[in-house]
Design a protein around this motif. Structure first.
Motif, PDB file in Angstrom:
ATOM      1  N   ARG A   1      -2.795 -22.694  -1.900  1.00  0.00           N
ATOM      2  CA  ARG A   1      -1.989 -22.600  -2.466  1.00  0.00           C
ATOM      3  C   ARG A   1      -0.545 -23.131  -1.914  1.00  0.00           C
ATOM      4  O   ARG A   1       0.322 -23.530  -3.088  1.00  0.00           O
ATOM      5  N   THR A   2      -0.131 -22.871  -0.385  1.00  0.00           N
ATOM      6  CA  THR A   2       1.139 -22.891  -0.466  1.00  0.00           C
ATOM      7  C   THR A   2       1.219 -24.043  -0.166  1.00  0.00           C
ATOM      8  O   THR A   2       2.091 -25.466  -0.108  1.00  0.00           O
ATOM      9  N   ALA A   3       0.038 -24.953   0.850  1.00  0.00           N
ATOM     10  CA  ALA A   3      -0.092 -26.855   0.544  1.00  0.00           C
ATOM     11  C   ALA A   3       0.113 -27.372  -0.650  1.00  0.00           C
ATOM     12  O   ALA A   3       0.649 -27.850  -1.373  1.00  0.00           O
ATOM     13  N   LEU A   4      -1.131 -26.666  -1.994  1.00  0.00           N
ATOM     14  CA  LEU A   4      -1.173 -27.451  -3.276  1.00  0.00           C
ATOM     15  C   LEU A   4       0.449 -27.106  -3.542  1.00  0.00           C
ATOM     16  O   LEU A   4       1.414 -28.149  -4.846  1.00  0.00           O
ATOM     17  N   ALA A   5       0.946 -25.690  -3.747  1.00  0.00           N
ATOM     18  CA  ALA A   5       2.832 -25.883  -4.422  1.00  0.00           C
ATOM     19  C   ALA A   5       3.614 -26.806  -3.429  1.00  0.00           C
ATOM     20  O   ALA A   5       4.433 -27.013  -4.669  1.00  0.00           O
ATOM     21  N   HIS A   6       3.189 -27.204  -2.072  1.00  0.00           N
ATOM     22  CA  HIS A   6       4.222 -28.510  -1.526  1.00  0.00           C
ATOM     23  C   HIS A   6       3.972 -29.291  -2.022  1.00  0.00           C
ATOM     24  O   HIS A   6       4.749 -30.046  -2.772  1.00  0.00           O
ATOM     25  N   ALA A   7       3.108 -29.668  -1.973  1.00  0.00           N
ATOM     26  CA  ALA A   7       2.484 -31.168  -2.604  1.00  0.00           C
ATOM     27  C   ALA A   7       3.093 -31.170  -4.329  1.00  0.00           C
ATOM     28  O   ALA A   7       3.549 -32.454  -4.626  1.00  0.00           O
ATOM     29  N   MET A   8       2.942 -30.502  -5.022  1.00  0.00           N
ATOM     30  CA  MET A   8       3.570 -30.525  -6.461  1.00  0.00           C
ATOM     31  C   MET A   8       4.914 -30.658  -6.550  1.00  0.00           C
ATOM     32  O   MET A   8       5.597 -31.386  -6.899  1.00  0.00           O
ATOM     33  N   ALA A   9       5.739 -29.806  -5.772  1.00  0.00           N
ATOM     34  CA  ALA A   9       6.535 -29.376  -5.302  1.00  0.00           C
ATOM     35  C   ALA A   9       7.954 -30.802  -5.108  1.00  0.00           C
ATOM     36  O   ALA A   9       8.897 -31.187  -5.319  1.00  0.00           O
ATOM     37  N   CYS A  10       7.121 -31.575  -5.003  1.00  0.00           N
ATOM     38  CA  CYS A  10       7.585 -32.891  -4.027  1.00  0.00           C
ATOM     39  C   CYS A  10       7.137 -34.117  -5.334  1.00  0.00           C
ATOM     40  O   CYS A  10       7.836 -35.416  -4.797  1.00  0.00           O
ATOM     41  N   ARG A  11       7.183 -33.755  -6.588  1.00  0.00           N
ATOM     42  CA  ARG A  11       7.257 -34.661  -7.995  1.00  0.00           C
ATOM     43  C   ARG A  11       6.057 -35.766  -7.370  1.00  0.00           C
ATOM     44  O   ARG A  11       6.726 -36.962  -7.558  1.00  0.00           O
ATOM     45  N   PRO A  12       5.163 -35.586  -7.072  1.00  0.00           N
ATOM     46  CA  PRO A  12       4.065 -36.480  -6.431  1.00  0.00           C
ATOM     47  C   PRO A  12       3.984 -37.692  -7.837  1.00  0.00           C
ATOM     48  O   PRO A  12       3.966 -37.153  -8.341  1.00  0.00           O
ATOM     49  N   ARG A  13       3.837 -38.855  -6.760  1.00  0.00           N
ATOM     50  CA  ARG A  13       3.699 -39.673  -7.729  1.00  0.00           C
ATOM     51  C   ARG A  13       1.727 -39.684  -7.815  1.00  0.00           C
ATOM     52  O   ARG A  13       0.974 -40.499  -8.662  1.00  0.00           O
ATOM     53  N   LEU A  14       1.096 -39.757  -6.844  1.00  0.00           N
ATOM     54  CA  LEU A  14      -0.163 -39.666  -6.838  1.00  0.00           C
ATOM     55  C   LEU A  14      -1.005 -38.471  -5.787  1.00  0.00           C
ATOM     56  O   LEU A  14       0.236 -38.251  -4.958  1.00  0.00           O
ATOM     57  N   LEU A  15      -1.446 -38.002  -6.269  1.00  0.00           N
ATOM     58  CA  LEU A  15      -1.693 -36.963  -5.513  1.00  0.00           C
ATOM     59  C   LEU A  15      -3.300 -37.087  -4.976  1.00  0.00           C
ATOM     60  O   LEU A  15      -4.162 -37.175  -5.658  1.00  0.00           O
ATOM     61  N   ILE A  16      -3.144 -36.822  -3.353  1.00  0.00           N
ATOM     62  CA  ILE A  16      -4.265 -36.986  -2.331  1.00  0.00           C
ATOM     63  C   ILE A  16      -4.577 -35.998  -2.061  1.00  0.00           C
ATOM     64  O   ILE A  16      -4.192 -34.972  -1.795  1.00  0.00           O
ATOM     65  N   LEU A  17      -6.543 -34.940  -2.639  1.00  0.00           N
ATOM     66  CA  LEU A  17      -6.323 -34.036  -1.970  1.00  0.00           C
ATOM     67  C   LEU A  17      -7.342 -33.504  -1.581  1.00  0.00           C
ATOM     68  O   LEU A  17      -9.377 -34.619  -2.040  1.00  0.00           O
ATOM     69  N   ASP A  18      -8.163 -33.548  -0.189  1.00  0.00           N
ATOM     70  CA  ASP A  18      -9.292 -33.370   0.202  1.00  0.00           C
ATOM     71  C   ASP A  18      -9.920 -32.174  -0.282  1.00  0.00           C
ATOM     72  O   ASP A  18      -8.848 -31.322   0.616  1.00  0.00           O
ATOM     73  N   GLU A  19     -11.105 -31.725  -0.626  1.00  0.00           N
ATOM     74  CA  GLU A  19     -11.581 -30.318  -1.149  1.00  0.00           C
ATOM     75  C   GLU A  19     -10.378 -29.666  -1.380  1.00  0.00           C
ATOM     76  O   GLU A  19     -10.222 -28.567  -1.662  1.00  0.00           O
ATOM     77  N   PRO A  20      -9.748 -29.904  -2.545  1.00  0.00           N
ATOM     78  CA  PRO A  20      -8.371 -28.516  -3.428  1.00  0.00           C
ATOM     79  C   PRO A  20      -8.742 -27.613  -3.277  1.00  0.00           C
ATOM     80  O   PRO A  20      -7.845 -26.508  -3.056  1.00  0.00           O
ATOM     81  N   LEU A  21     -10.299 -27.599  -3.900  1.00  0.00           N
ATOM     82  CA  LEU A  21     -10.311 -26.211  -3.790  1.00  0.00           C
ATOM     83  C   LEU A  21     -11.207 -24.759  -3.265  1.00  0.00           C
ATOM     84  O   LEU A  21     -11.431 -23.595  -3.469  1.00  0.00           O
ATOM     85  N   SER A  22     -11.202 -25.742  -2.175  1.00  0.00           N
ATOM     86  CA  SER A  22     -11.860 -24.810  -0.634  1.00  0.00           C
ATOM     87  C   SER A  22     -10.956 -23.439  -0.219  1.00  0.00           C
ATOM     88  O   SER A  22      -9.326 -23.745  -0.342  1.00  0.00           O
ATOM     89  N   GLY A  23     -11.666 -22.097   0.007  1.00  0.00           N
ATOM     90  CA  GLY A  23     -10.935 -21.310  -0.157  1.00  0.00           C
ATOM     91  C   GLY A  23     -10.286 -20.543  -1.230  1.00  0.00           C
ATOM     92  O   GLY A  23      -9.922 -19.314  -0.418  1.00  0.00           O
ATOM     93  N   LEU A  24     -10.364 -20.493  -2.094  1.00  0.00           N
ATOM     94  CA  LEU A  24     -10.139 -20.293  -3.186  1.00  0.00           C
ATOM     95  C   LEU A  24     -10.628 -19.140  -3.800  1.00  0.00           C
ATOM     96  O   LEU A  24     -12.241 -19.957  -4.070  1.00  0.00           O
ATOM     97  N   ASP A  25     -10.347 -17.961  -4.222  1.00  0.00           N
ATOM     98  CA  ASP A  25     -11.022 -17.275  -5.150  1.00  0.00           C
ATOM     99  C   ASP A  25     -11.464 -17.895  -6.162  1.00  0.00           C
ATOM    100  O   ASP A  25     -10.558 -19.017  -7.378  1.00  0.00           O
ATOM    101  N   PRO A  26     -12.389 -17.094  -7.921  1.00  0.00           N
ATOM    102  CA  PRO A  26     -12.246 -18.313  -9.039  1.00  0.00           C
ATOM    103  C   PRO A  26     -10.674 -18.217  -9.637  1.00  0.00           C
ATOM    104  O   PRO A  26     -10.989 -19.263 -10.225  1.00  0.00           O
TER     105      PRO A  26
END
Length: 303
Positions: A149-174
């Motif tokens: 969650r912290t890594a995803l929040a970091h990526a979004m906070a940087c106002r990305p033009r492009l998001l590249i995510l490798d297994e972004p849902l790994s380790g998350l609960d439902p």
């Protein structure tokens, strides 16, 4: 016409295997992702998904072919301006807090925020990912899901033009998976570009405009999830009852299941009712999952 956010042109990557012949992780892989598109990259473990992502983000150099972000070769650091990236297993400075990590990323991207405004911006994203309560806690004590969650929040906070995510849902609960999918859908609807790999094929169907299926280093198809339906939609039916029903398979605890074309749904339900069953679920079968399993099975049989 939309600009190409990602281009891979006949990309090859090989790795040494001790005394064995070199292993070709990517075998002349070619595809493109246009700006504003969500593209899902699916395949088994070891198929080449993470290798392609590492080449796009500059962590690996390809042995052949070309890779570009927004027309700039990935060997040029300028290709990664405006890029938000989350690897499959994010590594964070464990002596920093989530708020400090987000602040650092925003400043590094050159976004013109400072002081209270910077903190407000970062806290908004920590709240979106449900970790504002631990904004000032060092990340060394975090679970895998909280790190994600912290890594995803970091990526979004940087106002990305492009998001590249490798297994972004790994380790998350439902609940975490649902929150992240909702945020990515919102980002995509706002014009953002998303390239992501995932084993959760249902989420690929929901998120992706197109998907590419890679198997043993070769890209075998690129298409839209909507193209998989073919003719008659397939539905998944689950019931509970004691007596068997023709066309249904026994599960556990007197539960039964079947996958049938939509045109055969009512005859199946009539048979289930006649047998004294109660319907507990009817939903569309996962067309991407079925297509993926069939595709991989056919490829393995042909090799």
């Amino acid at each position: 016409m939309s600009e190409k956010a990602i281009e891979l042109d006949r990309v090859v990557k090989t790795f040494k295997q001790g005394f064995k012949p070199r292993f070709r992780a990517l075998d002349e892989v070619s595809f493109s992702v246009v700006e504003g598109e969500a593209f899902g990259f699916v395949g088994q473990n070891g198929a080449g998904k993470s290798t392609a992502i590492k080449i796009l983000t500059g962590a690996l150099r390809q042995d052949g072919g070309a890779a570009r972000l927004f027309g700039v070769d990935v060997a040029d650091f300028r290709s990664r301006r405006g890029l938000g990236y989350v690897p499959e297993n994010p590594w964070l400075y464990d002596y920093l807090t989530p708020l400090e990590i987000l602040r650092m990323g925003v400043v590094a991207q050159g976004i013109a925020l400072d002081g209270a405004e910077l903190d407000r911006h970062c806290m908004q994203w920590l709240e979106r990912f449900s970790i504002a309560a631990v904004a000032h806690k060092r990340t060394r004590s975090f679970s895998k899901g909280m790190v994600q969650r912290t890594a995803l929040a970091h990526a979004m906070a940087c106002r990305p033009r492009l998001l590249i995510l490798d297994e972004p849902l790994s380790g998350l609960d439902p609940l975490g998976r649902r929150d992240v999918v909702d945020i990515l859908v919102e980002y995509r609807q706002g014009g953002g570009t998303v390239f992501f790999s995932s084993h959760v094929l249902h989420d690929v169907e929901r998120l992706a405009d197109r998907f590419g299926l890679i198997h043993k280093g070769r890209l075998h198809t690129v298409q839209r999830p909507s193209d998989l339906g073919g003719g008659d939609e397939v539905l998944s039916v689950r019931t509970v009852g004691i007596a068997p029903v023709v066309g249904m398979q026994a599960d556990v605890a007197d539960r039964w299941s079947a996958q049938v074309p939509a045109s055969q749904l009512w005859p199946l339900l009539d048979a289930a009712r006649a047998a004294g069953h109660t319907v507990i679920e009817i939903k569309p079968a996962l067309s991407l999952e079925r297509a993926f399993l069939k595709f991989v099975s056919d490829l393995d049989r042909s090799n």
